[in-house]
Scaffold this active site. Structure first.
Site, PDB file in Angstrom:
ATOM      1  N   ASP A   1      -1.007   2.883  -4.388  1.00 29.43           N
ATOM      2  CA  ASP A   1      -1.562   2.162  -3.294  1.00 29.43           C
ATOM      3  C   ASP A   1      -1.398   0.725  -3.410  1.00 29.43           C
ATOM      4  OD1 ASP A   1      -2.813   1.938  -0.596  1.00 29.43           O
ATOM      5  OD2 ASP A   1      -4.552   0.991  -1.793  1.00 29.43           O
TER       6      ASP A   1
ATOM      7  N   LYS B   1      -8.361   5.435  -2.183  1.00 35.78           N
ATOM      8  CA  LYS B   1      -9.187   4.657  -2.699  1.00 35.78           C
ATOM      9  C   LYS B   1     -10.695   5.275  -2.794  1.00 35.78           C
ATOM     10  CE  LYS B   1      -7.528   1.219  -0.352  1.00 35.78           C
ATOM     11  NZ  LYS B   1      -6.612   0.125   0.054  1.00 35.78           N
TER      12      LYS B   1
ATOM     13  N   SER C   1      -3.831   5.343   2.371  1.00 36.61           N
ATOM     14  CA  SER C   1      -4.118   4.368   1.512  1.00 36.61           C
ATOM     15  C   SER C   1      -5.914   4.350   1.392  1.00 36.61           C
ATOM     16  CB  SER C   1      -3.516   3.026   2.216  1.00 36.61           C
ATOM     17  OG  SER C   1      -4.426   1.940   1.735  1.00 36.61           O
TER      18      SER C   1
ATOM     19  N   HIS D   1     -17.071   3.752   4.174  1.00 37.21           N
ATOM     20  CA  HIS D   1     -16.073   2.992   4.339  1.00 37.21           C
ATOM     21  C   HIS D   1     -16.019   2.396   5.742  1.00 37.21           C
ATOM     22  CE1 HIS D   1     -12.195   0.691   3.323  1.00 37.21           C
ATOM     23  NE2 HIS D   1     -11.866   1.035   4.233  1.00 37.21           N
TER      24      HIS D   1
ATOM     25  N   ARG E   1       4.408  -2.759   1.745  1.00 41.72           N
ATOM     26  CA  ARG E   1       4.338  -2.616   3.249  1.00 41.72           C
ATOM     27  C   ARG E   1       3.916  -4.057   4.189  1.00 41.72           C
ATOM     28  NH1 ARG E   1      -0.411   0.942   3.518  1.00 41.72           N
ATOM     29  NH2 ARG E   1      -0.388   0.668   5.622  1.00 41.72           N
TER      30      ARG E   1
HETATM   31  N1  URA Z   1      -6.765  -1.018   4.621  1.00 47.00           N
HETATM   32  C1  URA Z   1      -6.204  -0.243   3.361  1.00 47.00           C
HETATM   33  O1  URA Z   1      -6.843  -0.226   2.493  1.00 47.00           O
HETATM   34  N2  URA Z   1      -4.891   0.177   3.704  1.00 47.00           N
HETATM   35  C2  URA Z   1      -4.079   0.124   4.703  1.00 47.00           C
HETATM   36  O2  URA Z   1      -3.044   0.501   4.606  1.00 47.00           O
HETATM   37  C3  URA Z   1      -4.794  -0.484   5.634  1.00 47.00           C
HETATM   38  C4  URA Z   1      -5.979  -1.120   5.603  1.00 47.00           C
END
Ligand code: URA
Ligand code: CA
Length: 433
Positions: free
Chosen positions: A161, A187, A183, A82, A168
């Protein structure tokens, strides 16, 4: 349990238990906890931070808020990668076939781009016929047979999320390390990764503008991953200027093809070899980084890596002949050179502004609903540290319209020429715990 008590507990610096965090995330996902309470909670976390246990529990609560992908039908260790978002970042397109060429399973779920950062799915779709909507069974069969498949985001993964990230975004709580880390990690874990290699970017084009913050985020994510049983490593890499030369979609596919043939940009090649060697080690296919790097270089040299890319494209319905004839990728009508106004050395290429300039040409989305023009983008002709003569092209715009004044002025404002300049360090460090 009452949400207000938990908000107050965090506000006053207390530590929440696993049960309390589960209560918050489940309630917020179901809608029994309203946005205004969740906003207050996010702000309390922003100021009070979270302990290592709280971060891990928050991550797993978000993983468990929706579906998860079960990749156990795929043999071998599934290592995912990632990147925390950058400009002109073509690493996934190169890494996936490169690592798969060493018989390491790559079962990847990727996203579309938003704002000035590009998405792997958009880039892949610039190959005619390429289909990312593969059924789960076919996806697993492809990875077992040929070690590689990439699909678009499917199913109801980490709904907590999705909801919290949107909240947010409008409550001033995006830039909180425990919230960003949970977050991202939720994922990856929901998508089935056994092990994770993170590419944490630092510099003007990145989420984390300073090296110090990038290290903090990296340590937090690595510690979350390792504490929930996913071996995780983070590489801190430079995003003060775009990666490689191409910033767009089709032109980045061409750049990825070049890199797999061994003739790609130096920085992109180096980052891919660094991330790739960690992936190879985590997959158990090499004892050391040096050995892994040697193996990666071998499959580039032997042509195995580029053959894997062809097979990958063909398997997902795409026209694999683009690999030998990249001119078959979507081409822009106009190629407009933007000349340097003076001689000297390129000392700065502000990554996020170059990303925005590419978006203005149509290469990126300002909102989720926008459609993008796969052919357009910006080719840098020089990188930071390079010498340039007055009148030589700084960049070439690939555009489908002639009117590009706004883009050109963005280029001049964000590519700086000075009397001297140095090539920035690409790899800042590696975080393993
Ligand atoms: N990328 C994400 O997936 N989540 C965040 O909170 C910030 C960047
Ligand atoms: Ca690039």
């Amino acid at each position: 349990m009452r949400m207000v008590d938990l908000i107050e507990k965090k506000r006053d610096g207390g530590e929440l238990s696993k049960e309390e965090i589960d209560f918050i995330i489940q309630g917020y996902t179901k809608g029994t906890i309203p946005d205004y309470q969740m906003s207050a909670f996010a702000m309390a976390v922003f100021f009070r931070d979270m302990t290592a246990d709280e971060r891990a529990n928050l991550t797993m609560a978000m993983v468990n808020s929706g579906e998860t992908i079960d990749l156990s039908a795929i043999e071998g260790i599934k290592v995912d990668k990632h990147s925390t978002g950058g400009v002109g970042d073509t690493t996934t397109l190169v890494l996936a076939p490169l690592v798969a060429a060493l018989d390491i399973p790559v079962a990847k779920m990727s996203g579309r781009g938003l704002g000035h950062t590009g998405g792997t799915i958009d880039k892949l779709e610039s190959i005619k016929g390429f289909n990312v909507e593969v059924t789960k069974d076919k996806f697993i069969d492809l990875v077992n047979r040929d070690k590689i498949a990439v699909i678009g985001q499917t199913g109801n993964l980490t709904p907590a999320d999705k909801k919290l990230y949107a909240l947010r975004d409008v409550t001033g709580t995006v830039n909180s390390i425990p919230l960003i880390a949970s977050s991202i990690m939720s994922k990856k874990i929901a998508a089935g990764a056994d092990a994770i290699v993170l590419d944490v970017k630092t510099g003007s084009g990145a989420f984390m503008k300073t090296e110090e913050d990038a290290y903090k985020l990296a340590h937090t994510m690595v510690s979350i991953g390792n504490s929930v049983g996913r071996k995780t490593i983070a590489v801190i890499s430079d995003m003060s200027q775009p990666l490689g030369f191409a910033v767009g979609n089709a032109i980045e596919v061409k750049e990825a093809i070049d890199t797999l043939k061994g003739v790609g940009p130096k920085d992109l090649t180096e980052l891919v070899l660094t991330l790739g060697s960690h992936m190879v080690c985590l997959a158990g296919k090499a004892e050391s980084e040096e050995e892994a790097r040697k193996k990666l270089l071998e499959v580039i040299k032997s042509g195995k890596a580029i053959e894997k890319l062809k097979l990958f494209i063909k398997n997902q319905g795409g026209d694999a002949s683009v690999v030998d004839n990249p001119d078959k990728l979507p081409q822009a009508n106009y190629k407009i050179d933007v000349p340097a106004k003076k001689s000297g050395f390129v000392s700065e290429i502000v990554a996020d502004e170059i990303g925005t300039a590419a978006m203005l040409l149509g290469a990126g989305r300002a909102t989720k609903e926008d459609t993008i023009d796969l052919a357009v983008g910006i080719m840098l002709r020089k990188k930071v540290g390079d010498k340039i003569k007055k009148g030589e092209p700084l960049v070439t715009l690939h555009s489908n319209r002639e009117e590009v004044e706004e883009v050109i002025s963005k280029i001049y404002n964000n590519i700086i020429i000075s009397d001297k300049a140095e090539t920035p360090k690409l790899i800042h460090g590696v975080v393993v715990k």
